[in-house]
Design a protein around this motif. Structure first.
Motif, PDB file in Angstrom:
ATOM      1  N   ARG A  63      -6.098  -9.629   0.216  1.00 55.04           N
ATOM      2  CA  ARG A  63      -5.503  -8.725  -0.783  1.00 55.04           C
ATOM      3  C   ARG A  63      -6.427  -8.577  -1.987  1.00 55.04           C
ATOM      4  O   ARG A  63      -6.004  -8.704  -3.132  1.00 55.04           O
ATOM      5  N   GLU A  64      -7.702  -8.330  -1.720  1.00 54.01           N
ATOM      6  CA  GLU A  64      -8.676  -8.206  -2.807  1.00 54.01           C
ATOM      7  C   GLU A  64      -8.385  -7.032  -3.721  1.00 54.01           C
ATOM      8  O   GLU A  64      -8.821  -7.018  -4.878  1.00 54.01           O
ATOM      9  N   GLN A  65      -7.633  -6.043  -3.232  1.00 53.79           N
ATOM     10  CA  GLN A  65      -7.354  -4.885  -4.075  1.00 53.79           C
ATOM     11  C   GLN A  65      -6.449  -5.231  -5.256  1.00 53.79           C
ATOM     12  O   GLN A  65      -6.326  -4.445  -6.205  1.00 53.79           O
ATOM     13  N   GLU A 113      -7.001  -7.687  -7.327  1.00 50.37           N
ATOM     14  CA  GLU A 113      -7.749  -8.540  -8.246  1.00 50.37           C
ATOM     15  C   GLU A 113      -7.511  -8.156  -9.704  1.00 50.37           C
ATOM     16  O   GLU A 113      -7.524  -9.014 -10.595  1.00 50.37           O
ATOM     17  N   GLY A 144       0.796  -1.226   0.000  1.00 51.64           N
ATOM     18  CA  GLY A 144       0.000   0.000   0.000  1.00 51.64           C
ATOM     19  C   GLY A 144       0.818   1.259   0.000  1.00 51.64           C
ATOM     20  O   GLY A 144       0.290   2.354   0.244  1.00 51.64           O
TER      21      GLY A 144
END
Length: 1274
Positions: A805-807, A809, A749
């Motif tokens: 950690r879906e961000q 995808e 991030g």
């Protein structure tokens, strides 16, 4: 005297014993009863009571009013406990238990002895007991025979073999009890000609029993009894020596001072001691000849081990009597025992003897005779035995250096490199004792540290040994083996540095370059061992928790290493800066430094010197190992926790700035040249790119934005095709590192807003670039592109979004079909090749064995990288068919990888894995057809190889058929469809082209459940015609054999199913009663099939099987009573759904059969089957009448009404004979031979209740009905 078989040697006790274990008053006899001598009795005879003695107490072995509770006599009426129970509980001191028994023996010796006899019987696990009458009137052999008859050996367990802490404690208490018993009785009772006679006779008889428990327990008791007697004999010998010395001293006095009365007392005492010693000698001879000589070669290893362990104790305890060749030979012979535990006891027994140097002279003959055997045992298959063998040889070295020859020692030396750490450590002690423990007189005045010290010469010896072993890559193993015994030597860093930096003294031979390299490697291994405090990789199970003392030692060693090498390392790097191997090892040392000491010890100038030397190494070398070592050194020193970070970071940034600027400048010139690139320019670009790549592995170089330049370099290489391969390889690797560092920043991030989009574009562009390089002409480039591409696909697969950690995808990258095909093609072209082909492809030269192994490892890594894509569902699982079909051909090279891949894919999706396996067999079958044609021979090597591969695949499914049920069924379905897919090229009437595939498919028939075999058989018949079922030519043999494999046990299954239905129907109670399913034994399949269903399953006839099923199962009268019309069209619709087929008897896979005119097919075949079945049923009824009548006679007493087994009763009909009619009749049906008998139970009166029964999962009709199996298997 106890009779015993005569042997070569008897016990001969020396009259002189050089020991100081007792004084002349050790054998005081407080009761004055030691005048009696123990004569012994005949073996197997019982000692009689002395005249005038009267038995006290009943035959139960209890004194009047006297009980034993926890080893103490109680006068109250408390519960009496036996000796066995007291010893088993272990709550009382053994001394008090023995004292209580002795008091009981003095009170009534028959009762006490009976208690002791029953103690040995009960310790053997026997439930029986010797009564007083048996003790008085029966011989030992008769008693043992009686006890054997009462012994229950079904369990196989008895106290000495039972697990658990209680029984382990019992064994030690049992042994202690025997020792204390003899010790407490040594002054009088053991000489009374009764107690020892009885006990020895009993134990001798029990030790010869056929019952293992008796033999094991009595042998242990006899051996412990012998050990206690040896101790008594030793005390007697000592007292005789003391008495003899007192007598000689008194006799040598002058006549006036000599006391004649004392002389007579001493003579009398010596005579009594001699008589007692003779008695003990007789007892020991009886035990040795009656028990040991027979049991040391017993069939049970535990018994043999007991004998060897105790004889070692005897020889060590009383060496004057036992330490001679007459007894040592038993140990020597047993060293060849087949069981490791027995060989281990031999070695531990010998260690106790060799440890005492005073006994070495008596062991010389034994050593010369059995030395070779001991040396060979260092290679024993049991590691524990090998370890003790080496320890024994180390003790032999202590006694004499001349015993072991150079060949003997060399056969042991190489074990310091063993992966088994205890074995290696024991060998290290042996090596240290042999090579390092000798110090001459001329070495006494040498300095403690430095080149001229004693340690300096020992370090040289270690280096010489390391080089002579020719296992240079195992330096860490050598250091670990010597660490426990030679840690002080290996931690002498000053001497090592002195040997490397100081000039040799006049007349001293300097170390060669090879020896200096080995010394630096050993020095690095020793530093790593001191700082990490755990064995190297491959030894041990991992890191262990350190004790406080070990942690303190670790910190002290680390501090000392830092203080010494912070100063010496720059000097060593300066001296060896041009030697890549030495520099690589030296640059690893800062990883183990305590960096705080650079500040606290004011060593900053040495840090600056180290930075300069590392910079020079980077500028001088282009080897990958050296550059990566420099990179890791900077990474270790650039720790923000320490104050030296700023200095090191500045030095690192300056170095990288120069490298990146130089690379960009060289690359611009290199790519702008219109002509062919110059070799010097290419070398400069390559060397700079190597340095940047090595640093990018451990450091984030994102601020220099190297992606564009590297991508441009790769793109130019594709367009021109003349780019040097090493430049392409390192450009790929560097670009891969760029993307990974970018991904790390995005995941944390800490990236900017547009970094995610940039990373996605760069990643996809790079993957496309690697895909294009898969078609390169250069093999090394293709391998690099393949490896990086597999890693990138794994990293950016669907699993990237796991762990919250879906961000990420949007970064998921799924390979398309073209990329998957190219990856698979690469594997087939570059992995599954012969060794010679691989050698010829590389420069056309034959490589040596080492390069062949290295090439094999490279191919294994390539295959493993692709198999990971299959396992993690990155590529389609069916692509694994091309991998699985190579299982047999390349089993030696890749068998473990392929097998593990199959296991992992089966865990993910059993059905898809099965489809992949059958697809691989189909591919091999098609390849065989293309090579051999459709008229191939089924005995050919190609076909047999495919069939063997199918057998191997079948074995991988394991034994649990329930877990693989659906997968196996799907495998058969696909195989059947493939076999009938293509019509015969020879025209109508000939077998289909792929019919021989059924022969391969039959290898999986054994993995089908019984009921699934019937279902698969029905599905097979959907593809068959009536004419096919009647064919018997050789070309139809695959079909015949496959059908037979599906019908194996079919008759038994049918009978079991029908009989099970009848028995369950006949035991149903009324609705008021307990439900029939309560308490019923159900199998998992039965539970899954018990869905709601009416009694329609009863209306189905067994003849519903489609025509052509030969031979048909026998029909029972239960089925014949209510025949129904066949319903072959819906029997399998729910399981084998084939929506594309218009009619069951006209599968679309057989276009050649469509011309047949419609006909009542089922009616025609049912009539034929009915005729045959009626004839068979009549024959079976006649054959079964006798067995049936016999079975019914056994059941009549359990039947309340004779009309049938099922009535409206509230209670079970059968209680005392069977657990229930349901369970037991099923067992009977399964156990019967249905070829000779059919169980025909009478019809039930209550037909309504039978119709309400739920369907049986073992019934083929219920399996094939949609209402039972809601989910289609396929």
């Amino acid at each position: 005297m106890i009779a015993a078989q005569e042997l070569h040697s008897d016990f001969q006790f020396p009259q002189e014993a050089d020991t100081q274990l007792s004084s002349d008053t050790d054998l005081e006899d407080p009761d004055g009863k030691n005048a009696k001598t123990w004569k012994g009795k005949q073996a197997g005879k019982k000692g009689k009571k002395a005249p005038g003695e009267k038995a006290k107490g009943g035959p139960g072995g209890k004194g009047a009013g006297v009980g034993r509770v926890n080893g103490h006599h109680q006068e109250n009426e408390m519960e009496t406990m036996t000796l066995f129970e007291v010893v088993k509980m272990g709550k009382s001191a053994t001394q008090s238990v023995v004292d209580d028994w002795i008091e009981s023996y003095k009170h009534d010796r028959d009762i006490a002895l009976l208690d002791l006899i029953n103690f040995f019987i009960q310790c053997s696990g026997c439930k029986g007991a010797v009564s007083g009458e048996m003790f008085r009137n029966m011989q030992n052999s008769e008693i043992i025979r009686k006890m054997t008859e009462e012994f229950d050996e079904d369990s196989g367990d008895y106290p000495l073999t039972m697990a658990g802490p209680q029984w382990k404690k019992f064994k030690s208490s049992f042994c202690e009890f025997i020792g204390v018993l003899v010790r407490q009785c040594q002054y009088s009772i053991i000489y009374d000609e009764y107690m020892m006679d009885t006990v020895i006779s009993l134990l001798t008889g029990l030790s010869d029993s056929q019952v293992r428990a008796f033999r094991h327990t009595s042998t242990l008791a006899a051996m412990k009894l012998m050990t206690a007697l040896v101790n008594v004999a030793l005390n007697l010998s000592i007292n005789m020596d003391n008495t003899q010395r007192q007598y000689e001293a008194e006799r040598n006095k002058v006549a006036g001072k000599r006391a004649n009365d004392r002389l007579e007392l001493l003579l009398q005492k010596r005579k009594e001691l001699q008589e007692n010693q003779d008695e003990i000698e007789n007892m020991m001879n009886a035990i040795f000849k009656g028990v040991f000589v027979h049991r040391y070669r017993d069939a049970i290893a535990d018994i043999r081990a007991i004998c060897i362990e105790e004889i070692g104790v005897w020889m060590k305890m009383y060496s004057d009597a036992f330490l001679n060749d007459s007894y040592l030979k038993y140990v020597g012979w047993t060293m060849h025992d087949k069981q490791g535990e027995v060989r281990l006891k031999c070695l531990t027994a010998l260690q106790g003897l060799y440890y005492n140097r005073e006994l070495n002279t008596r062991l010389e003959l034994f050593t010369s005779r059995f030395k070779d055997r001991i040396v060979s045992m260092t290679l024993d298959k049991e590691y524990d035995v090998a370890v003790q063998a080496i320890k024994l040889l180390t003790l032999v070295l202590h006694s004499s250096d001349e015993v072991l020859t150079a060949e003997d020692c060399e056969s042991v030396y190489h074990l310091v490199y063993s992966a088994h750490r205890p074995l290696a450590v024991a060998t290290g002690e042996f090596l240290y004792k042999k090579l390092f423990s000798h110090r001459g007189a001329e070495e006494e005045g040498l300095p403690r540290r430095g080149r001229q010290s004693h340690n300096g010469s020992l370090i040289k010896t270690t280096v010489f040994f390391f080089l002579e072993s020719e296992l240079h890559e195992h330096g860490a193993y050598l250091v670990d083996s010597l660490w426990e015994c030679a840690a002080e030597l290996l931690k002498d860093w000053e001497s090592m540095i002195s040997l490397l930096l100081d000039e040799p003294m006049p007349g001293e031979e300097a170390l060669t370059d090879r020896q200096e390299t080995a010394l630096i490697e050993l020095m690095l291994c020793a530093i790593r061992q001191a700082c990490e405090c755990h064995p190297p990789v491959g030894r041990g199970t991992g890191k262990r928790v350190l004790t406080a003392k070990e942690k303190k030692t670790q910190l002290d060693d680390r501090t000392k290493i830092t203080e010494i090498f912070a100063v010496a390392l720059p000097l060593l790097l300066a001296k060896y800066s041009v030697d890549a191997e030495k520099v690589t090892n030296l640059l690893q040392l800062p990883q183990f430094f305590d960096l705080e000491i650079y500040t606290t010890g004011r060593l900053e100038k040495h840090l600056e010197s180290l930075m300069r030397q590392i910079r020079e190494v980077v500028e001088k070398h282009t080897e990958t190992d050296v550059l990566e070592a420099c990179s890791m050194t900077y990474h270790a020193l650039c720790n923000e926790e320490f104050t030296i970070f700023n200095k090191v970071d500045i030095a690192r940034s300056q170095l990288l700035d120069e490298l990146v600027d130089k690379f960009n400048r060289l690359l611009e010139d290199f790519l702008q040249e219109g002509e062919e690139p110059d070799e010097d320019d290419a070398y400069q670009v390559l060397s700079t790119l190597k340095r940047i790549t090595a640093f990018h592995n451990a450091h984030d170089l994102s601020q220099w934005d190297l992606f564009a330049s590297n991508y441009k370099l790769l793109n130019t290489g594709l367009q021109n095709g003349d780019m040097p391969e090493q430049i392409v390889i390192h450009a790929m690797q560097c670009t891969h590192y760029i993307i990974l560092w970018h991904l790390a920043k995005v995941s944390e991030g800490s990236s900017k807003k547009g970094d995610m989009v940039t990373l996605r574009k760069q990643m996809r562009a790079f993957c496309l670039m690697c895909q294009r390089y898969l078609t390169s002409v250069n093999t090394t480039v293709k391998e690099q592109a393949f490896t990086i591409l597999c890693d990138a696909l794994m990293i950016f697969s669907h699993q990237i979004v796991s762990s919250g950690r879906e961000q990420l995808e949007t970064l998921i990258y799924t390979p398309d079909s073209s990329l998957q095909a190219e990856l698979l093609s690469f594997i087939l072209d570059h992995v599954f090749i012969d060794q010679d082909e691989d050698n010829n492809s590389a420069d056309g030269q034959q490589d040596d064995e080492a390069s062949k192994i290295e090439a094999l490892h490279k191919r294994r890594n390539l295959l493993a990288a692709y198999c990971k894509l299959i396992i993690y569902n990155v590529v389609e699982m069916n692509t694994g068919a091309d991998i699985f079909k190579q299982y047999m051909r390349y089993y030696n090279d890749y068998g473990d990888i392929i097998k593990e891949t199959m296991a992992k894919t089966r865990q993910i999706d059993k059905i898809q894995c099965a489809k992949t396996l059958i697809l691989s067999l189909q591919q091999l079958f098609n390849e065989m057809l293309s090579d051999l044609g459709c008229t191939f021979d089924r005995s050919s090597s190609s076909f047999c190889g495919i069939k063997e591969l199918a057998r191997r695949f079948s074995l991988t499914f394991g034994l649990d058929q329930l877990k693989t049920r659906e997968a196996i069924a799907m495998l058969h379905k696909d195989g059947i469809e493939f076999a009938f897919k293509e019509p015969s090229p020879q025209g109508e009437g000939n077998p289909p082209l792929n019919l021989a595939f059924l022969d391969i498919l039959s290898e999986f028939s054994s993995k089908l459940l019984r009921q699934d075999k019937k279902t698969v058989h029905l599905y097979l018949e959907r593809f068959m015609t009536f004419q096919m079922a009647l064919q018997r030519e050789d070309c139809w043999l695959p079909l015949i054999s496959y059908r037979n494999s599906l019908q194996a046990g079919g008759d038994d299954d049918t009978m079991s199913v029908i009989s099970g239905i009848s028995s369950r129907g006949s035991t149903v109670r009324s609705k008021k009663a307990k439900p029939a399913s309560t308490g019923k034994r159900k199998l998992p399949e039965e539970e899954t099939s018990c869905s709601s269903m009416d009694a329609a399953w009863l209306n189905r006839e067994q003849g519903a099987q489609t025509p052509g099923m030969m031979p048909s199962p026998h029909l029972t009268s239960t089925v014949l009573r209510d025949p129904k019309k066949p319903r072959a069209d819906d029997g399998y619709a729910g399981v084998y759904a084939m929506t594309s087929e218009p009619t069951p008897h006209q599968p679309t896979a057989h276009p050649q059969h469509h011309h047949q005119a419609p006909m009542d097919y089922n009616t025609q075949v049912t009539w034929m089957l009915a005729q045959r079945q009626q004839a068979e049923a009549r024959q079976q009824q006649e054959r079964a009448s006798m067995q049936y009548a016999k079975m019914r006679s056994h059941m009549q007493h359990a039947i309340r009404r004779g009309s049938g087994l099922m009535e409206d009763d509230e209670e079970p009909i059968v209680e005392d004979v069977m657990m229930s009619s349901e369970d037991r009749l099923e067992d009977l049906n399964e156990g019967m031979d249905f070829d000779t008998m059919d169980i025909d139970l009478p019809p039930s009166k209550n037909r309504r209740e039978r119709l309400e029964l739920k369907p049986d999962y073992f019934d083929p009709s219920s399996i094939m009905d949609d209402s039972v199996l809601n989910v289609s298997m396929f």
